[in-house]
Design a protein around this motif. Structure first.
Motif, mmCIF file in Angstrom:
data_model
loop_
_atom_site.group_PDB
_atom_site.id
_atom_site.type_symbol
_atom_site.label_atom_id
_atom_site.label_comp_id
_atom_site.label_asym_id
_atom_site.label_seq_id
_atom_site.Cartn_x
_atom_site.Cartn_y
_atom_site.Cartn_z
ATOM 1 N N ASP A 149 51.032 58.895 56.585
ATOM 2 C CA ASP A 149 49.643 58.878 56.109
ATOM 3 C C ASP A 149 49.526 58.322 54.703
ATOM 4 O OD1 ASP A 149 48.574 59.842 58.434
ATOM 5 O OD2 ASP A 149 48.397 61.908 57.756
ATOM 6 N N LEU A 150 50.537 58.549 53.879
ATOM 7 C CA LEU A 150 50.467 58.079 52.495
ATOM 8 C C LEU A 150 50.347 56.561 52.438
ATOM 9 C CD1 LEU A 150 53.215 60.470 51.149
ATOM 10 C CD2 LEU A 150 50.846 60.483 50.396
ATOM 11 N N TRP A 151 51.107 55.892 53.268
ATOM 12 C CA TRP A 151 51.042 54.426 53.354
ATOM 13 C C TRP A 151 49.631 53.990 53.737
ATOM 14 C CZ3 TRP A 151 54.653 50.342 52.892
ATOM 15 C CH2 TRP A 151 54.322 49.147 53.533
ATOM 16 N N ASN A 152 49.107 54.612 54.776
ATOM 17 C CA ASN A 152 47.790 54.228 55.283
ATOM 18 C C ASN A 152 46.677 54.534 54.283
ATOM 19 O OD1 ASN A 152 48.987 53.445 57.718
ATOM 20 N ND2 ASN A 152 48.808 55.512 58.574
ATOM 21 N N TRP A 153 46.722 55.709 53.652
ATOM 22 C CA TRP A 153 45.692 56.063 52.670
ATOM 23 C C TRP A 153 45.614 55.033 51.559
ATOM 24 C CZ3 TRP A 153 47.767 61.692 51.687
ATOM 25 C CH2 TRP A 153 47.516 62.494 52.811
ATOM 26 N N HIS A 154 46.781 54.718 50.987
ATOM 27 C CA HIS A 154 46.776 53.871 49.795
ATOM 28 C C HIS A 154 46.410 52.432 50.111
ATOM 29 C CE1 HIS A 154 48.006 56.682 46.669
ATOM 30 N NE2 HIS A 154 48.737 57.276 47.593
ATOM 31 N N TYR A 155 46.882 51.905 51.235
ATOM 32 C CA TYR A 155 46.497 50.537 51.563
ATOM 33 C C TYR A 155 45.025 50.444 51.966
ATOM 34 C CZ TYR A 155 50.880 48.080 50.893
ATOM 35 O OH TYR A 155 51.979 47.487 50.324
ATOM 36 N N LYS A 156 44.488 51.488 52.542
ATOM 37 C CA LYS A 156 43.055 51.498 52.825
ATOM 38 C C LYS A 156 42.270 51.484 51.516
ATOM 39 C CE LYS A 156 39.448 54.046 55.314
ATOM 40 N NZ LYS A 156 39.136 55.226 56.153
ATOM 41 N N SER A 157 42.703 52.281 50.554
ATOM 42 C CA SER A 157 42.050 52.302 49.247
ATOM 43 C C SER A 157 42.119 50.939 48.583
ATOM 44 C CB SER A 157 42.717 53.365 48.360
ATOM 45 O OG SER A 157 42.124 53.406 47.073
ATOM 46 N N ILE A 158 43.288 50.304 48.648
ATOM 47 C CA ILE A 158 43.473 48.981 48.045
ATOM 48 C C ILE A 158 42.557 47.957 48.696
ATOM 49 C CG2 ILE A 158 45.127 47.077 47.828
ATOM 50 C CD1 ILE A 158 47.298 49.340 47.513
ATOM 51 N N ALA A 159 42.416 48.014 50.021
ATOM 52 C CA ALA A 159 41.540 47.070 50.715
ATOM 53 C C ALA A 159 40.106 47.193 50.222
ATOM 54 C CB ALA A 159 41.616 47.313 52.223
ATOM 55 N N ASN A 160 39.650 48.429 50.014
ATOM 56 C CA ASN A 160 38.293 48.637 49.512
ATOM 57 C C ASN A 160 38.125 48.077 48.100
ATOM 58 O OD1 ASN A 160 37.640 49.964 51.882
ATOM 59 N ND2 ASN A 160 38.079 51.996 51.062
ATOM 60 N N ILE A 161 39.130 48.278 47.277
ATOM 61 C CA ILE A 161 39.082 47.778 45.888
ATOM 62 C C ILE A 161 39.077 46.252 45.873
ATOM 63 C CG2 ILE A 161 40.386 47.643 43.730
ATOM 64 C CD1 ILE A 161 41.476 50.518 44.565
ATOM 65 N N ASN A 162 39.942 45.656 46.687
ATOM 66 C CA ASN A 162 40.044 44.196 46.700
ATOM 67 C C ASN A 162 38.753 43.528 47.166
ATOM 68 O OD1 ASN A 162 42.649 43.948 45.678
ATOM 69 N ND2 ASN A 162 43.609 44.011 47.703
ATOM 70 N N SER A 163 38.012 44.195 48.041
ATOM 71 C CA SER A 163 36.761 43.588 48.507
ATOM 72 C C SER A 163 35.772 43.450 47.351
ATOM 73 C CB SER A 163 36.157 44.417 49.640
ATOM 74 O OG SER A 163 35.704 45.682 49.182
ATOM 75 N N VAL A 164 35.771 44.423 46.447
ATOM 76 C CA VAL A 164 34.906 44.337 45.265
ATOM 77 C C VAL A 164 35.394 43.238 44.334
ATOM 78 C CG1 VAL A 164 33.927 45.574 43.302
ATOM 79 C CG2 VAL A 164 34.409 46.809 45.432
ATOM 80 N N LEU A 165 36.689 43.222 44.059
ATOM 81 C CA LEU A 165 37.248 42.222 43.145
ATOM 82 C C LEU A 165 37.016 40.808 43.657
ATOM 83 C CD1 LEU A 165 40.594 43.992 42.166
ATOM 84 C CD2 LEU A 165 38.547 43.718 40.752
ATOM 85 N N LYS A 166 37.123 40.627 44.962
ATOM 86 C CA LYS A 166 36.908 39.298 45.535
ATOM 87 C C LYS A 166 35.462 38.861 45.348
ATOM 88 C CE LYS A 166 37.723 36.577 49.718
ATOM 89 N NZ LYS A 166 38.313 36.579 51.084
ATOM 90 N N ALA A 167 34.539 39.791 45.570
ATOM 91 C CA ALA A 167 33.127 39.460 45.399
ATOM 92 C C ALA A 167 32.806 39.114 43.947
ATOM 93 C CB ALA A 167 32.252 40.612 45.875
ATOM 94 N N VAL A 168 33.325 39.910 43.036
ATOM 95 C CA VAL A 168 33.066 39.667 41.610
ATOM 96 C C VAL A 168 33.691 38.344 41.186
ATOM 97 C CG1 VAL A 168 33.466 40.519 39.274
ATOM 98 C CG2 VAL A 168 32.868 42.120 41.099
ATOM 99 N N LYS A 169 34.901 38.090 41.679
ATOM 100 C CA LYS A 169 35.547 36.815 41.365
ATOM 101 C C LYS A 169 34.741 35.647 41.915
ATOM 102 C CE LYS A 169 40.160 34.750 41.341
ATOM 103 N NZ LYS A 169 41.588 34.961 41.717
ATOM 104 N N GLY A 170 34.050 35.873 43.028
ATOM 105 C CA GLY A 170 33.214 34.829 43.620
ATOM 106 C C GLY A 170 31.863 34.675 42.953
ATOM 107 N N GLY A 171 31.582 35.492 41.945
ATOM 108 C CA GLY A 171 30.362 35.319 41.170
ATOM 109 C C GLY A 171 29.247 36.294 41.467
ATOM 110 N N SER A 172 29.553 37.390 42.161
ATOM 111 C CA SER A 172 28.480 38.322 42.534
ATOM 112 C C SER A 172 27.821 38.983 41.331
ATOM 113 C CB SER A 172 29.022 39.398 43.486
ATOM 114 O OG SER A 172 29.928 40.263 42.820
#
Length: 483
Positions: free
Chosen positions: A90-113
């Protein structure tokens, strides 16, 4: 990565496409717009809400770190070194799920949102995300070793599946998470009492110091990082807003959550309440017997002092519903084990203890006490012997623990480097117990077999220093040795 954890599986994507297709056939009007990461994260509050949501992958009622993973760190009763391929998946899954959520924000901001905002505001939002991402990767690299470091620039793992080559060497992972933390240090704001749960530059520096200390020890053993850990910790101690509370009795009281010794913690809202207090209590306190403390450690290792009787639940009522019921020792209790004092009365109120509802138990992630201990360890190892300041700062923890009548000896300048280092590691064990810290000390100091003696180290193998990667992901990127 595991498709049904991080990203929608292909079957889910197909279903969505089918629904969209049918909808277009039945409606003449074109939809005015579709909310996507690129056009949703257009305000700072939306980005920060998503960051807060990323922590929900790690901390939810009845799940995640509210359940306190019972690692075989020598402090939890009933743990085992007999790791199977599903151990702690579960630890693997929890943390990579959290990272995926964070990266979606960073990608949007990097794209100019957030392009309509000043650059310093944009940088602060990015810094929050990079700090949280580093926080997740710091846990993953210590538990799993070589791992994929997925960022906002990584191709979608659904369309471009990861391979064994996606796993970076441990030093490369640390380089990347240090870059995230360094950016966070440079662009996060100062401590703000109005938003105590929000990442700030001092919290980022705390994790940077912790990262440096870990690099100095196993498995990398890059000793030059001791001096870096010492210097960052010293800056936090001398210039930061946090402090050691005078009384250890005040640190874990639910009435004193978010006090100035707590640098970073899981904070909840009414929508995601804390666990009930009786989860971590013995039977006599109408508890569910969660988190029993290792008898050998409590009885034979932890020094006799007020802190022991505060952080561990050793003596408690024989009937919590009877005010006149006698106090009994754990050895006379129905469960026959001690429990975690940090998460029981008197740190909880009576109603929190027995009510079955939100008990307000704030799970700490980083305390100022940890920074003092990081400084003491790093200064001693960097200098080749304890320094006066390292001794003084370690004794701040010991003196508070003894509270005038404890039996734990103070540190002295006459100690050798090795003796002082052991003193610090022991002190970390006593002070930071049951705060998701001890197991990482066990790993970096390579004492996994030692702390599980004398009763459950029989299954020890050197490969136990890494956890198994979940089977589905291991098929794509490879498994750790021994599983």
């Amino acid at each position: 990565m595991k498709k049904n954890i991080l990203y929608p599986g292909k079957s889910v994507v197909a279903l969505v496409l089918m629904i969209v297709s049918l909808s277009c056939q039945s409606l003449e009007e074109a939809p005015e717009g579709i909310s996507t990461p690129q056009n949703f994260y257009t305000t700072v509050s939306q980005c920060e809400a998503a960051y807060a949501g990323s922590m929900n992958a790690l901390f939810v009622t009845w799940g995640g770190y509210q359940n306190i993973p019972a690692f075989p760190d020598g402090q939890y009763e009933g743990t085992s070194l007999d790791f199977g391929v599903t151990a702690f998946n579960d630890l693997w899954n929890w943390h990579y799920k959290s990272i995926a959520n964070i990266n979606s924000v960073l990608k949007a901001v990097k794209g100019g949102s957030l392009a309509s905002n000043p650059q310093d505001v944009i940088d602060n939002v990015i810094a929050q995300g990079r700090f949280l991402r580093a926080f997740n990767y710091f846990t993953l690299v210590r538990l799993y070793g070589k791992i994929p470091y997925i960022t906002e620039d990584t191709p979608d793992p659904v369309l471009t599946p990861l391979t064994p080559e996606s796993r970076l060497e441990v030093a490369e992972v640390y380089d990347l998470l240090e870059a995230d933390l360094t950016f966070a240090v440079d662009h996060l704001g100062d401590y703000d009492a109005a938003t105590p749960g929000k990442p700030n530059k001092w919290i980022a520096k705390g994790y940077l110091a912790k990262t440096y200390l870990t690099r100095a020890t196993a498995p990398l053993n890059q000793a030059d990082y001791y001096a870096k850990a010492r210097d960052v910790a010293d800056e936090i101690i001398t210039k930061g807003p946090y402090k050691l509370l005078p009384s250890l009795l005040d640190v874990f009281k639910t009435a004193n959550n978010r006090n100035m010794e707590i640098m970073f913690a899981f904070h909840t809202t009414s929508q995601t309440p804390y666990m009930p207090g009786n989860v971590f209590a013995p039977s006599e306190m109408d508890g569910w017997s969660g988190g029993p403390v290792k008898i050998y450690w409590a009885s034979n290792i932890y020094p006799e002092q007020p802190r022991k009787h505060s952080y561990l639940l050793l003596d408690f009522t024989s009937d919590i519903y009877d005010p006149s019921a006698p106090i009994i020792n754990w050895s006379k209790s129905a469960d026959g084990v001690p429990y975690i004092g940090k998460y029981n009365m008197p740190n909880l109120t009576y109603d929190q203890q027995v009510g079955g509802g939100d008990a307000g138990i704030e799970m700490k992630l980083l305390r100022f006490a940890d920074i003092l201990l990081i400084y003491a360890e790093a200064a001693n190892m960097a200098a080749g012997a304890p320094t006066q300041l390292a001794v003084d700062r370690l004794n701040m923890i010991i003196d508070r623990a003894n509270a005038g009548n404890g039996k734990e000896p103070r540190a002295t300048l006459a100690m050798s480097k090795a003796v002082f280092d052991q003193k610090v590691i022991d002190e970390r064990s006593y002070e930071l117990c049951f705060e998701n810290d001890r197991y990482f000390d066990v790993l970096r100091k390579r004492i996994l077999e030692q702390v599980n003696l004398p009763d459950n180290a029989q299954g020890f193998q050197e490969t136990d220093y890494l956890l198994p990667i979940p089977a589905l992901d291991a098929k794509a990127i490879g498994q750790n040795p021994g599983y």
